[in-house]
Design a protein around this motif. Structure first.
Motif, mmCIF file in Angstrom:
data_model
loop_
_atom_site.group_PDB
_atom_site.id
_atom_site.type_symbol
_atom_site.label_atom_id
_atom_site.label_comp_id
_atom_site.label_asym_id
_atom_site.label_seq_id
_atom_site.Cartn_x
_atom_site.Cartn_y
_atom_site.Cartn_z
ATOM 1 N N ASP A 28 70.207 62.624 67.128
ATOM 2 C CA ASP A 28 70.291 62.528 68.587
ATOM 3 C C ASP A 28 71.540 63.201 69.164
ATOM 4 O O ASP A 28 71.869 63.022 70.326
ATOM 5 C CB ASP A 28 70.226 61.071 69.032
ATOM 6 C CG ASP A 28 71.359 60.235 68.475
ATOM 7 O OD1 ASP A 28 71.453 59.062 68.858
ATOM 8 O OD2 ASP A 28 72.141 60.749 67.664
ATOM 9 N N ASN A 31 70.685 65.457 72.393
ATOM 10 C CA ASN A 31 69.743 64.955 73.405
ATOM 11 C C ASN A 31 69.927 65.619 74.762
ATOM 12 O O ASN A 31 68.962 65.814 75.497
ATOM 13 C CB ASN A 31 69.852 63.436 73.547
ATOM 14 C CG ASN A 31 69.116 62.715 72.433
ATOM 15 O OD1 ASN A 31 68.312 63.316 71.727
ATOM 16 N ND2 ASN A 31 69.404 61.446 72.267
ATOM 17 N N ASN A 32 71.133 65.981 75.120
ATOM 18 C CA ASN A 32 71.374 66.640 76.406
ATOM 19 C C ASN A 32 71.038 68.124 76.373
ATOM 20 O O ASN A 32 70.967 68.759 77.418
ATOM 21 C CB ASN A 32 72.826 66.454 76.838
ATOM 22 C CG ASN A 32 73.152 65.013 77.123
ATOM 23 O OD1 ASN A 32 72.283 64.241 77.518
ATOM 24 N ND2 ASN A 32 74.400 64.640 76.914
ATOM 25 N N PHE A 34 68.330 69.574 74.273
ATOM 26 C CA PHE A 34 66.885 69.757 74.128
ATOM 27 C C PHE A 34 66.127 68.905 75.142
ATOM 28 O O PHE A 34 66.583 67.838 75.532
ATOM 29 C CB PHE A 34 66.428 69.372 72.715
ATOM 30 C CG PHE A 34 66.895 70.316 71.649
ATOM 31 C CD1 PHE A 34 66.239 71.520 71.442
ATOM 32 C CD2 PHE A 34 67.982 70.007 70.846
ATOM 33 C CE1 PHE A 34 66.658 72.397 70.447
ATOM 34 C CE2 PHE A 34 68.405 70.872 69.851
ATOM 35 C CZ PHE A 34 67.742 72.079 69.663
ATOM 36 N N LYS A 35 64.947 69.394 75.550
ATOM 37 C CA LYS A 35 64.112 68.641 76.481
ATOM 38 C C LYS A 35 63.634 67.342 75.860
ATOM 39 O O LYS A 35 63.564 66.309 76.519
ATOM 40 C CB LYS A 35 62.914 69.474 76.938
ATOM 41 C CG LYS A 35 63.292 70.582 77.883
ATOM 42 C CD LYS A 35 62.071 71.319 78.382
ATOM 43 C CE LYS A 35 62.501 72.422 79.344
ATOM 44 N NZ LYS A 35 61.356 73.146 79.868
ATOM 45 N N GLU A 36 63.258 67.396 74.600
ATOM 46 C CA GLU A 36 62.840 66.216 73.841
ATOM 47 C C GLU A 36 63.626 66.214 72.534
ATOM 48 O O GLU A 36 64.233 67.213 72.169
ATOM 49 C CB GLU A 36 61.337 66.272 73.550
ATOM 50 C CG GLU A 36 60.488 66.226 74.808
ATOM 51 C CD GLU A 36 58.996 66.340 74.498
ATOM 52 O OE1 GLU A 36 58.618 66.331 73.317
ATOM 53 O OE2 GLU A 36 58.224 66.449 75.453
ATOM 54 N N GLN A 37 63.580 65.107 71.838
ATOM 55 C CA GLN A 37 64.314 65.041 70.576
ATOM 56 C C GLN A 37 63.823 66.145 69.633
ATOM 57 O O GLN A 37 62.623 66.267 69.391
ATOM 58 C CB GLN A 37 64.141 63.678 69.918
ATOM 59 C CG GLN A 37 65.021 63.532 68.696
ATOM 60 C CD GLN A 37 65.152 62.098 68.244
ATOM 61 O OE1 GLN A 37 64.857 61.184 68.988
ATOM 62 N NE2 GLN A 37 65.603 61.896 67.033
ATOM 63 N N ARG A 39 63.186 68.457 66.191
ATOM 64 C CA ARG A 39 62.931 68.222 64.765
ATOM 65 C C ARG A 39 64.204 68.616 64.030
ATOM 66 O O ARG A 39 64.901 69.551 64.410
ATOM 67 C CB ARG A 39 61.740 69.041 64.293
ATOM 68 C CG ARG A 39 60.420 68.446 64.809
ATOM 69 C CD ARG A 39 59.260 69.281 64.396
ATOM 70 N NE ARG A 39 59.242 70.412 65.351
ATOM 71 C CZ ARG A 39 58.635 71.549 65.170
ATOM 72 N NH1 ARG A 39 57.964 71.765 64.072
ATOM 73 N NH2 ARG A 39 58.673 72.493 66.070
ATOM 74 N N GLY A 105 63.409 72.767 68.674
ATOM 75 C CA GLY A 105 62.926 72.077 69.858
ATOM 76 C C GLY A 105 63.017 72.970 71.081
ATOM 77 O O GLY A 105 63.617 74.042 71.050
ATOM 78 N N GLU A 106 62.440 72.513 72.145
ATOM 79 C CA GLU A 106 62.439 73.267 73.402
ATOM 80 C C GLU A 106 63.721 72.939 74.165
ATOM 81 O O GLU A 106 64.101 71.784 74.301
ATOM 82 C CB GLU A 106 61.215 72.901 74.237
ATOM 83 C CG GLU A 106 61.053 73.758 75.461
ATOM 84 C CD GLU A 106 59.778 73.428 76.234
ATOM 85 O OE1 GLU A 106 59.630 73.962 77.327
ATOM 86 O OE2 GLU A 106 58.954 72.622 75.727
#
Length: 107
Positions: A28, A31-32, A34-37, A39, A105-106
């Motif tokens: 984590d 988290n700030n 990536f849009k979602e958590q 991989r 991730g995105e």
């Protein structure tokens, strides 16, 4: 070998920090970013990372905190790196452990 390499770099580099190679990222941590958590993948050293003297010196020189040939102590730096290499070389190669952390991730 790695500790001695770090000591040599620290001896000459004005910007090298002791903890630069000891990042401890959590899943984590971004988290700030990536849009979602994301991989998370960690590739542990496979024991196949052997370097020639040229590769070992080149690896040290490629770091952002390394000296350049314009630095007054550059030749001493290279000489000390060569001493470390030859201290640990077996058959003109040294083992240099590497691990990789990948986040996908995105953003």
């Amino acid at each position: 070998m790695c500790l001695e390499t770090q000591k040599t770099i620290k001896k000459y580099s004005k910007v090298y920090k002791d903890d630069i190679h000891s990042f401890s990222f959590e899943k984590d941590s971004f988290n700030n970013f990536f849009k979602e958590q994301p991989r998370f993948y960690k590739f542990i050293d496979d024991g196949l990372n052997y370097l020639t003297e040229e590769e070992y010196i080149g690896r040290a020189l490629s770091a952002s905190y390394s000296l350049t040939n314009k630095d007054s102590k550059y030749n001493l730096y290279i000489s000390d790196l060569r001493k470390v290499f030859h201290k640990y070389a077996q058959g003109n190669l040294v083992y240099f452990p590497l691990s990789t952390i990948v986040y996908i991730g995105e953003i």
